[in-house]
Enzyme design. Structure first.
Site, PDB file in Angstrom:
ATOM      1  N   THR A  41      -2.133   4.830  -2.448  1.00  0.00           N
ATOM      2  CA  THR A  41      -0.751   4.419  -2.709  1.00  0.00           C
ATOM      3  C   THR A  41      -0.660   3.016  -3.302  1.00  0.00           C
ATOM      4  O   THR A  41       0.432   2.530  -3.558  1.00  0.00           O
ATOM      5  CB  THR A  41       0.083   4.490  -1.419  1.00  0.00           C
ATOM      6  OG1 THR A  41      -0.627   3.819  -0.373  1.00  0.00           O
ATOM      7  CG2 THR A  41       0.314   5.933  -0.999  1.00  0.00           C
ATOM      8  N   HIS A  46      -6.879  -2.709   1.378  1.00  0.00           N
ATOM      9  CA  HIS A  46      -6.500  -3.922   2.089  1.00  0.00           C
ATOM     10  C   HIS A  46      -7.317  -4.048   3.366  1.00  0.00           C
ATOM     11  O   HIS A  46      -8.205  -3.217   3.638  1.00  0.00           O
ATOM     12  CB  HIS A  46      -4.993  -3.950   2.377  1.00  0.00           C
ATOM     13  CG  HIS A  46      -4.479  -2.725   3.081  1.00  0.00           C
ATOM     14  ND1 HIS A  46      -4.798  -2.412   4.387  1.00  0.00           N
ATOM     15  CD2 HIS A  46      -3.666  -1.724   2.662  1.00  0.00           C
ATOM     16  CE1 HIS A  46      -4.212  -1.292   4.751  1.00  0.00           C
ATOM     17  NE2 HIS A  46      -3.512  -0.853   3.714  1.00  0.00           N
ATOM     18  N   HIS A  49      -8.175  -1.157   5.614  1.00  0.00           N
ATOM     19  CA  HIS A  49      -9.230  -0.227   5.196  1.00  0.00           C
ATOM     20  C   HIS A  49     -10.632  -0.789   5.433  1.00  0.00           C
ATOM     21  O   HIS A  49     -11.612  -0.034   5.427  1.00  0.00           O
ATOM     22  CB  HIS A  49      -9.113   0.080   3.688  1.00  0.00           C
ATOM     23  CG  HIS A  49      -7.838   0.747   3.294  1.00  0.00           C
ATOM     24  ND1 HIS A  49      -6.893   0.128   2.512  1.00  0.00           N
ATOM     25  CD2 HIS A  49      -7.349   1.982   3.568  1.00  0.00           C
ATOM     26  CE1 HIS A  49      -5.878   0.954   2.303  1.00  0.00           C
ATOM     27  NE2 HIS A  49      -6.120   2.076   2.950  1.00  0.00           N
ATOM     28  N   LYS A  83       4.874   5.987   9.691  1.00  0.00           N
ATOM     29  CA  LYS A  83       5.979   5.611   8.814  1.00  0.00           C
ATOM     30  C   LYS A  83       7.309   6.078   9.399  1.00  0.00           C
ATOM     31  O   LYS A  83       7.392   7.147   9.986  1.00  0.00           O
ATOM     32  CB  LYS A  83       5.806   6.232   7.423  1.00  0.00           C
ATOM     33  CG  LYS A  83       4.534   5.764   6.700  1.00  0.00           C
ATOM     34  CD  LYS A  83       4.622   4.292   6.341  1.00  0.00           C
ATOM     35  CE  LYS A  83       3.321   3.793   5.743  1.00  0.00           C
ATOM     36  NZ  LYS A  83       3.350   2.368   5.452  1.00  0.00           N
ATOM     37  N   ARG A  87       7.380   8.455   2.149  1.00  0.00           N
ATOM     38  CA  ARG A  87       6.725   7.675   1.102  1.00  0.00           C
ATOM     39  C   ARG A  87       7.104   8.167  -0.288  1.00  0.00           C
ATOM     40  O   ARG A  87       7.388   9.333  -0.484  1.00  0.00           O
ATOM     41  CB  ARG A  87       5.201   7.760   1.262  1.00  0.00           C
ATOM     42  CG  ARG A  87       4.674   7.001   2.465  1.00  0.00           C
ATOM     43  CD  ARG A  87       3.161   7.042   2.493  1.00  0.00           C
ATOM     44  NE  ARG A  87       2.639   6.285   3.619  1.00  0.00           N
ATOM     45  CZ  ARG A  87       1.353   6.198   3.918  1.00  0.00           C
ATOM     46  NH1 ARG A  87       0.469   6.824   3.162  1.00  0.00           N
ATOM     47  NH2 ARG A  87       0.931   5.504   4.931  1.00  0.00           N
ATOM     48  N   GLN A 172      -4.330  18.233   5.303  1.00  0.00           N
ATOM     49  CA  GLN A 172      -5.476  17.434   5.728  1.00  0.00           C
ATOM     50  C   GLN A 172      -6.497  18.306   6.456  1.00  0.00           C
ATOM     51  O   GLN A 172      -7.704  18.132   6.290  1.00  0.00           O
ATOM     52  CB  GLN A 172      -5.042  16.257   6.609  1.00  0.00           C
ATOM     53  CG  GLN A 172      -6.201  15.314   6.923  1.00  0.00           C
ATOM     54  CD  GLN A 172      -5.751  13.979   7.490  1.00  0.00           C
ATOM     55  OE1 GLN A 172      -4.660  13.513   7.197  1.00  0.00           O
ATOM     56  NE2 GLN A 172      -6.595  13.365   8.306  1.00  0.00           N
ATOM     57  N   ASP A 193      -4.869   6.411  14.484  1.00  0.00           N
ATOM     58  CA  ASP A 193      -3.568   6.999  14.164  1.00  0.00           C
ATOM     59  C   ASP A 193      -3.703   8.350  13.458  1.00  0.00           C
ATOM     60  O   ASP A 193      -2.718   9.059  13.263  1.00  0.00           O
ATOM     61  CB  ASP A 193      -2.729   6.042  13.309  1.00  0.00           C
ATOM     62  CG  ASP A 193      -3.440   5.602  12.028  1.00  0.00           C
ATOM     63  OD1 ASP A 193      -4.644   5.885  11.870  1.00  0.00           O
ATOM     64  OD2 ASP A 193      -2.781   4.975  11.180  1.00  0.00           O
ATOM     65  N   LYS A 228      -1.089  -5.173  14.204  1.00  0.00           N
ATOM     66  CA  LYS A 228      -2.044  -4.920  13.136  1.00  0.00           C
ATOM     67  C   LYS A 228      -2.369  -6.202  12.392  1.00  0.00           C
ATOM     68  O   LYS A 228      -1.482  -6.987  12.063  1.00  0.00           O
ATOM     69  CB  LYS A 228      -1.500  -3.882  12.150  1.00  0.00           C
ATOM     70  CG  LYS A 228      -1.652  -2.441  12.630  1.00  0.00           C
ATOM     71  CD  LYS A 228      -1.323  -1.471  11.517  1.00  0.00           C
ATOM     72  CE  LYS A 228      -1.504  -0.028  11.980  1.00  0.00           C
ATOM     73  NZ  LYS A 228      -1.231   0.933  10.894  1.00  0.00           N
ATOM     74  N   LYS A 231      -1.780  -9.090   7.663  1.00  0.00           N
ATOM     75  CA  LYS A 231      -0.487  -9.450   7.076  1.00  0.00           C
ATOM     76  C   LYS A 231      -0.346 -10.969   7.065  1.00  0.00           C
ATOM     77  O   LYS A 231      -0.727 -11.651   8.008  1.00  0.00           O
ATOM     78  CB  LYS A 231       0.671  -8.844   7.886  1.00  0.00           C
ATOM     79  CG  LYS A 231       0.747  -7.332   7.812  1.00  0.00           C
ATOM     80  CD  LYS A 231       1.289  -6.857   6.477  1.00  0.00           C
ATOM     81  CE  LYS A 231       1.502  -5.350   6.468  1.00  0.00           C
ATOM     82  NZ  LYS A 231       1.944  -4.866   5.159  1.00  0.00           N
ATOM     83  N   THR A 232       0.244 -11.490   5.986  1.00  0.00           N
ATOM     84  CA  THR A 232       0.560 -12.906   5.899  1.00  0.00           C
ATOM     85  C   THR A 232       2.011 -13.036   5.439  1.00  0.00           C
ATOM     86  O   THR A 232       2.672 -12.029   5.164  1.00  0.00           O
ATOM     87  CB  THR A 232      -0.333 -13.631   4.875  1.00  0.00           C
ATOM     88  OG1 THR A 232       0.005 -13.178   3.560  1.00  0.00           O
ATOM     89  CG2 THR A 232      -1.808 -13.349   5.139  1.00  0.00           C
TER      90      THR A 232
END
Length: 406
Positions: A41, A46, A49, A83, A87, A172, A193, A228, A231-232
């Site tokens: 996506t 990031h 992963h 989510k 998406r 899946q 998850d 998690k 993130k910044t």
């Protein structure tokens, strides 16, 4: 010599297993083909992963064969996991481009040469499926009642779960079945998850093929507060140096909480566990040395030794007066931006995400220019600010950027 199962367990990766004793014996005695799915996506992986890539690397080093499965088919639907909203659906061209970017980044940790690992796209079998045949062959093995108990669906039911997304678990599970048939893949790995989706695939293979299949999840990359990581204030920490510079990447790990250092060293570096425990046990000011090791090792894995050295040198230049300041993230502006509002310049250069964030920093004494606190939200950038050849912007305690005038 310990098995890869023991290595993964000791380093803290393993969260849940479908068949613990069988998996342990299998990983000790056989060469296993396993897969991990990646949702394309974005055009970069990031930090979330990163842990999955480390698991793939550890498994490959032990002789097992990884399959990195790009969700080219499933990305055209969207995974509801984690989510609250549906998406955006993607085009084939976007998905192919993103997959190519992923492979380049993965190749730093995973060897794709000579059949040692595979990158595949589930669009190859999903996009040409006959829907009636699919429902007859696959749908018959799924209980709607059981599916609705899965955490990924529970979260979406309150806002409304589309039938499009409801198909995701079937797809899946079908991915695992296809990989089993085509490549002899017998194990699916993923973040915790994904547990419900992994169980679906394991159960489908056992029902359809009458053969054993296995699943293992690993811990999500969270901090000591359970949030998690990755993130910044500027958004996600990306593995692409054009999205998150090696210096910013280095600084992210240099600034982790003391309580998270040992966990990150275990999960995100290849340092021996004796060294991980020694560094993790350091206290007070000494823990900063462990953070420097963490930042260097992680940056070296993702961006290479040269970039890690540059990032370390830049950090030393800023914090101890030694090293090379040229390696600090640098933006160049032309003279037309002189006498503009400093906040406007910083937002345009993407040093700040918004003027609102800039005003908040100023109110909290968190924004400096050339070591002087900015106190006026209307402060403008003038030529005299460049007396040393550049302007040094500091955000908070540890985030620096240079601005050079053309």
């Amino acid at each position: 010599m310990s098995s890869i199962y023991d290595v993964l367990l000791e380093r803290g990766y393993v969260k849940q297993l479908t068949h613990e004793a069988e998996i342990k014996e299998l990983l000790e005695k056989e060469k296993v083909t396993f897969y991990i799915g990646f949702d394309p996506t974005a055009d970069s992986l990031h930090v979330g992963h990163f842990l999955q890539l480390m698991v793939m690397a550890h498994m490959q080093k032990a002789g097992h064969i990884p399959i990195a499965l790009i969700g080219g088919g499933t990305a055209m639907i969207g995974d509801p996991t984690g989510k609250t909203d549906m998406r955006r659906m993607m085009t084939r061209e976007e998905i192919e481009h993103n997959g190519n970017c992923f492979k380049e980044q993965m190749s730093r940790l995973v060897d794709f040469s000579d059949g040692k690992a595979y990158m595949l796209n589930n669009a190859d079998w999903l996009l040409d499926l006959n829907y009636v045949n699919f429902i007859r062959e696959i749908g018959v093995h799924f209980s709607v009642n059981k599916m609705l108990t899965a955490e990924c669906f529970k979260q979406r039911l309150e806002k409304g779960l589309s039938f499009l997304e409801f198909n995701y678990m079937l797809m899946q599970g079908y991915d695992f079945l296809e990989l089993n048939r085509r490549y002899g893949c017998i194990m699916e790995l993923g973040g915790d998850d994904q547990w419900s989706n992994i169980l679906a695939g394991v159960d489908l293979i056992r029902r359809k093929e009458g053969k054993p299949a296995y699943g293992m999840t690993f811990t999500l990359l969270t901090n000591s507060e359970g949030k998690k990581m990755g993130k910044t204030e500027k958004g996600a920490v990306w593995l692409d140096k054009n999205k998150t510079s090696p210096y910013e990447f280095y600084q992210y790990w240099r600034n982790v909480n003391d309580a998270d250092v040992e966990k990150c060293l275990a999960l995100l570096t290849f340092l021996p566990m004796d060294e991980v425990r020694r560094l993790g046990a350091l206290k007070d000011a000494e823990i900063n040395e462990a953070k420097k090791v963490l930042a260097y090792e992680v940056t070296k894995i993702i961006h290479g030794e040269e970039e890690a050295e540059k990032a370390r040198s830049a950090a030393e230049a800023l914090f101890s007066g030694a090293g090379n300041l040229e390696n600090v993230p640098t933006n160049t502006i032309n003279r037309s931006m002189l006498n503009m509002s400093l906040l406007d310049v910083l937002v345009e250069l993407k040093i700040l995400p918004s003027k609102g964030e800039g005003r908040r920093l100023i109110q909290q004494n968190g924004l400096s220019i050339n070591d002087a606190k900015v106190t006026d939200i209307n402060r403008v950038l003038i030529e005299e600010d460049f007396a040393q050849g550049f302007v040094l912007i500091k955000r908070g305690k540890k985030n620096y950027n240079r601005i050079v005038l053309e």
